[in-house]
Design a protein around this motif. Structure first.
Motif, PDB file in Angstrom:
ATOM      1  N   PRO A  78      10.110   2.677 -15.139  1.00 31.23           N
ATOM      2  CA  PRO A  78      11.194   3.641 -14.909  1.00 31.23           C
ATOM      3  C   PRO A  78      11.290   4.012 -13.429  1.00 31.23           C
ATOM      4  N   SER A  79      12.466   4.421 -13.014  1.00 31.96           N
ATOM      5  CA  SER A  79      12.682   4.773 -11.610  1.00 31.96           C
ATOM      6  C   SER A  79      11.815   5.946 -11.191  1.00 31.96           C
ATOM      7  N   GLU A  80      11.553   6.854 -12.114  1.00 31.52           N
ATOM      8  CA  GLU A  80      10.741   8.019 -11.765  1.00 31.52           C
ATOM      9  C   GLU A  80       9.322   7.617 -11.374  1.00 31.52           C
ATOM     10  N   ILE A  81       8.766   6.635 -12.082  1.00 29.33           N
ATOM     11  CA  ILE A  81       7.404   6.197 -11.772  1.00 29.33           C
ATOM     12  C   ILE A  81       7.370   5.466 -10.424  1.00 29.33           C
ATOM     13  N   ILE A  82       8.383   4.623 -10.165  1.00 28.84           N
ATOM     14  CA  ILE A  82       8.428   3.914  -8.878  1.00 28.84           C
ATOM     15  C   ILE A  82       8.590   4.902  -7.727  1.00 28.84           C
ATOM     16  N   LEU A  83       9.421   5.932  -7.909  1.00 23.10           N
ATOM     17  CA  LEU A  83       9.572   6.949  -6.860  1.00 23.10           C
ATOM     18  C   LEU A  83       8.261   7.670  -6.610  1.00 23.10           C
ATOM     19  N   LYS A  84       7.489   7.913  -7.674  1.00 24.43           N
ATOM     20  CA  LYS A  84       6.190   8.555  -7.494  1.00 24.43           C
ATOM     21  C   LYS A  84       5.256   7.673  -6.682  1.00 24.43           C
ATOM     22  N   ILE A  85       5.291   6.366  -6.929  1.00 21.38           N
ATOM     23  CA  ILE A  85       4.452   5.443  -6.153  1.00 21.38           C
ATOM     24  C   ILE A  85       4.900   5.394  -4.700  1.00 21.38           C
ATOM     25  N   LEU A  86       6.212   5.339  -4.492  1.00 23.94           N
ATOM     26  CA  LEU A  86       6.729   5.262  -3.122  1.00 23.94           C
ATOM     27  C   LEU A  86       6.464   6.534  -2.331  1.00 23.94           C
ATOM     28  N   SER A  87       6.253   7.642  -3.000  1.00 26.74           N
ATOM     29  CA  SER A  87       6.027   8.903  -2.284  1.00 26.74           C
ATOM     30  C   SER A  87       4.715   8.909  -1.519  1.00 26.74           C
ATOM     31  N   PHE A  88       3.815   7.960  -1.804  1.00 22.92           N
ATOM     32  CA  PHE A  88       2.536   7.895  -1.095  1.00 22.92           C
ATOM     33  C   PHE A  88       2.620   7.032   0.165  1.00 22.92           C
ATOM     34  N   LEU A  89       3.780   6.429   0.455  1.00 23.18           N
ATOM     35  CA  LEU A  89       3.939   5.559   1.621  1.00 23.18           C
ATOM     36  C   LEU A  89       4.383   6.356   2.828  1.00 23.18           C
ATOM     37  N   ASP A  90       4.074   5.815   4.028  1.00 22.87           N
ATOM     38  CA  ASP A  90       4.574   6.424   5.250  1.00 22.87           C
ATOM     39  C   ASP A  90       5.970   5.893   5.549  1.00 22.87           C
ATOM     40  N   ALA A  91       6.557   6.379   6.651  1.00 18.10           N
ATOM     41  CA  ALA A  91       7.944   6.033   6.965  1.00 18.10           C
ATOM     42  C   ALA A  91       8.104   4.544   7.245  1.00 18.10           C
ATOM     43  N   SER A  92       7.159   3.953   7.967  1.00 14.47           N
ATOM     44  CA  SER A  92       7.270   2.539   8.313  1.00 14.47           C
ATOM     45  C   SER A  92       7.184   1.655   7.070  1.00 14.47           C
ATOM     46  N   SER A  93       6.233   1.951   6.165  1.00  9.69           N
ATOM     47  CA  SER A  93       6.088   1.151   4.941  1.00  9.69           C
ATOM     48  C   SER A  93       7.280   1.343   4.018  1.00  9.69           C
ATOM     49  N   LEU A  94       7.785   2.578   3.946  1.00 13.39           N
ATOM     50  CA  LEU A  94       8.949   2.840   3.105  1.00 13.39           C
ATOM     51  C   LEU A  94      10.177   2.114   3.638  1.00 13.39           C
TER      52      LEU A  94
END
Length: 498
Positions: A78-94
């Motif tokens: 689900p998109s909610e789980i992927i957003l939770k994973i992406l929230s741990f990345l910094d600006a460059s990785s995102l």
């Protein structure tokens, strides 16, 4: 009596067997319902905790993988789980992960992610009154009301220095001698801008090297790398030069805030490169765009790397590009089509990473057609026939230092060339490494001496210099300086005929 009971049991058994054969579906359904009820009861009695649910899901996915099923299970999340994973990345990785596919691009540009990163970024500047207001906006409920990518653009502008408009104002003050921004060095130091190189091996592995020495001139900076564990030249595939913004007070483990690609050069042997010079310890190779790589004699192991960078748009190129794409400045064309009457200014500097060798400014200069090639125009700054224009030049050499050793390669140096139009706008800028070549005596001069020629050419233009070595003075004399460029470049710059 016993016989009657036995007969009754046999008939009952036959009846039961006959009923099972006539209603197989009903029997299987009863068994299935019983099995499902049993599993439901076991699941309710052993409900996993929240911390145990994710491992169960992971085992479910792995079980499907072992059965031979194919597919991208990450995209099934689900998109909610992927957003939770992406929230741990910094600006460059995102920023980098947004290039994976369309779904990741949309999720990686979420305002919810970038607003948090933007808040954490501006918290470092609480002394600014206007930042406190922005923090309130970020923490309010209007985050998602902004258009997609709004907070991402704000953060990238903040990281690239857009918010600090002071450096843009400072770059408007030009050096009347060179035509370049007079405070470029000060701005580079204040923004803590440095340069690093990334060497890519043929197997895909990368090694990053930070600068070890810089030498600033009026219109360029020479960057040297001579520390670290260097590989052998034949193991490399390419070289990337990035501008980075480092923390003001770096601590162990700190990463650069941003990387901006300035240039990428192939290091394979089938790509054009030339032997540049040598001394007792090293030999130097010249690659495109003025990149010098020093190799230890007897093997192909790198000893040092030197690059000369022109001040023209250097801060923008070091800040406003991405990790994979360089900054592309907009064309600043003049509007006056009568270019044949414009007076040009030519500023040239010969130097090395230690000292300045020569610095001259010639103005005004006017274009002339080359008789043999009508599509070429030239600027004659020093005419060999006019002895009063000849310029004495000190010893030309390129010193180096690596691993506690040092040397000096003669008849090599850095050249920074700037051609300005009548409005003092940059017309042609070049920073490179040049070498003197011995030539037969073809210029008829009033004094004797061995003659040398120094050439540089790129897609924008060409420059030729002729030197004469005066043994009695132990000096070179620059007796000819001519710059040439295509007539189409003049037409494109002034939008007219020349």
């Amino acid at each position: 009596m016993a016989a009657g009971l036995g007969e009754f049991l046999r008939s009952l058994r036959q009846g039961l067997m006959k009923g099972e054969q006539n209603t197989p579906t009903r029997g299987h359904a009863q068994v299935g319902e019983f099995a499902r009820a049993r599993r439901r009861k076991d699941h309710e009695t052993s409900m996993p905790t929240p911390l145990q649910r994710e491992p169960c899901k992971t085992r479910f996915v792995s079980d499907h993988c072992t059965k031979g099923s194919h597919g991208n299970y990450l995209e099934r999340l689900p998109s909610e789980i992927i957003l939770k994973i992406l929230s741990f990345l910094d600006a460059s990785s995102l920023f980098n992960i947004s290039f994976v596919n369309k779904r990741f691009h949309d999720l990686a540009n979420s305002n919810a992610l970038w607003s948090v990163l933007y808040s954490s970024e501006i918290k470092k500047k609480k002394w600014r009154p206007r930042v406190m207001l922005v923090t309130e906006v970020v923490s309010s409920t209007v985050v998602e009301d902004k258009p997609a990518g709004y907070w991402k653009k704000l953060l990238l502008k903040e990281m690239a220095g857009y918010k600090d408009t002071l450096w843009k104002t400072e770059l408007r003050h030009l050096n009347p001698h060179t035509g370049m921004p007079a405070l470029t060095e000060d701005v580079l130091r204040r923004l803590h801008i440095q340069w690093e190189i990334t060497l890519t091996y043929k197997n895909g592995r990368e090694s990053v090297y930070k600068q070890t020495h810089t030498f600033f001139e009026d219109s360029s900076v020479t960057v040297c790398w001579n520390q670290g564990f260097w590989p052998y030249m034949f193991n490399l595939n390419s070289l990337q030069l990035h501008g980075i913004m480092c923390p003001a007070t770096p601590a162990p483990g700190d990463k650069p805030r941003w990387r901006s690609l300035i240039r990428k050069t192939s290091l394979q042997r089938n790509v054009h490169w030339s032997f540049f010079g040598a001394d007792r310890l090293v030999k130097m190779l010249l690659f495109d765009k003025g990149i010098i790589i020093g190799l230890w004699r007897g093997n192909w192991k790198i000893a040092f790397i030197m690059i000369n960078l022109h001040f023209h748009k250097l801060i923008e190129r070091s800040l406003l590009g991405s990790r994979f794409c360089p900054y592309m400045p907009a064309e600043d064309n003049a509007v006056d089509p009568d270019c044949s009457r414009h007076g040009y200014t030519l500023h040239i500097v010969l130097h090395n990473p230690v000292r300045r060798i020569m610095s001259q400014r010639f103005s005004p200069l006017y274009t002339r057609r080359v008789m043999s090639q009508a599509e070429i125009v030239q600027l004659i700054a020093i005419n060999f026939a006019n002895v009063s224009e000849h310029v004495p030049v000190a010893k030309i050499s390129l010193p180096w230092q690596a691993e506690g050793l040092q040397g000096d390669v003669e008849r090599c140096c850095m050249m920074t060339l700037t051609v300005l139009d009548e409005a003092q706008r940059p017309f042609w800028c070049a920073s490179t490494t040049v070498k003197m070549y011995s030539r037969q005596r073809v210029l008829d001069l009033e004094y004797e001496g061995e003659q040398f020629i120094m050439l540089y050419e790129d897609a924008e233009g060409k420059v030729r210099m002729t030197f004469v070595w005066m043994e009695e003075f132990q000096h070179y004399f620059l007796v000819e300086l001519v710059a040439m460029f295509p007539a189409a470049k003049v037409k494109r710059h002034f939008r007219g005929e020349c």
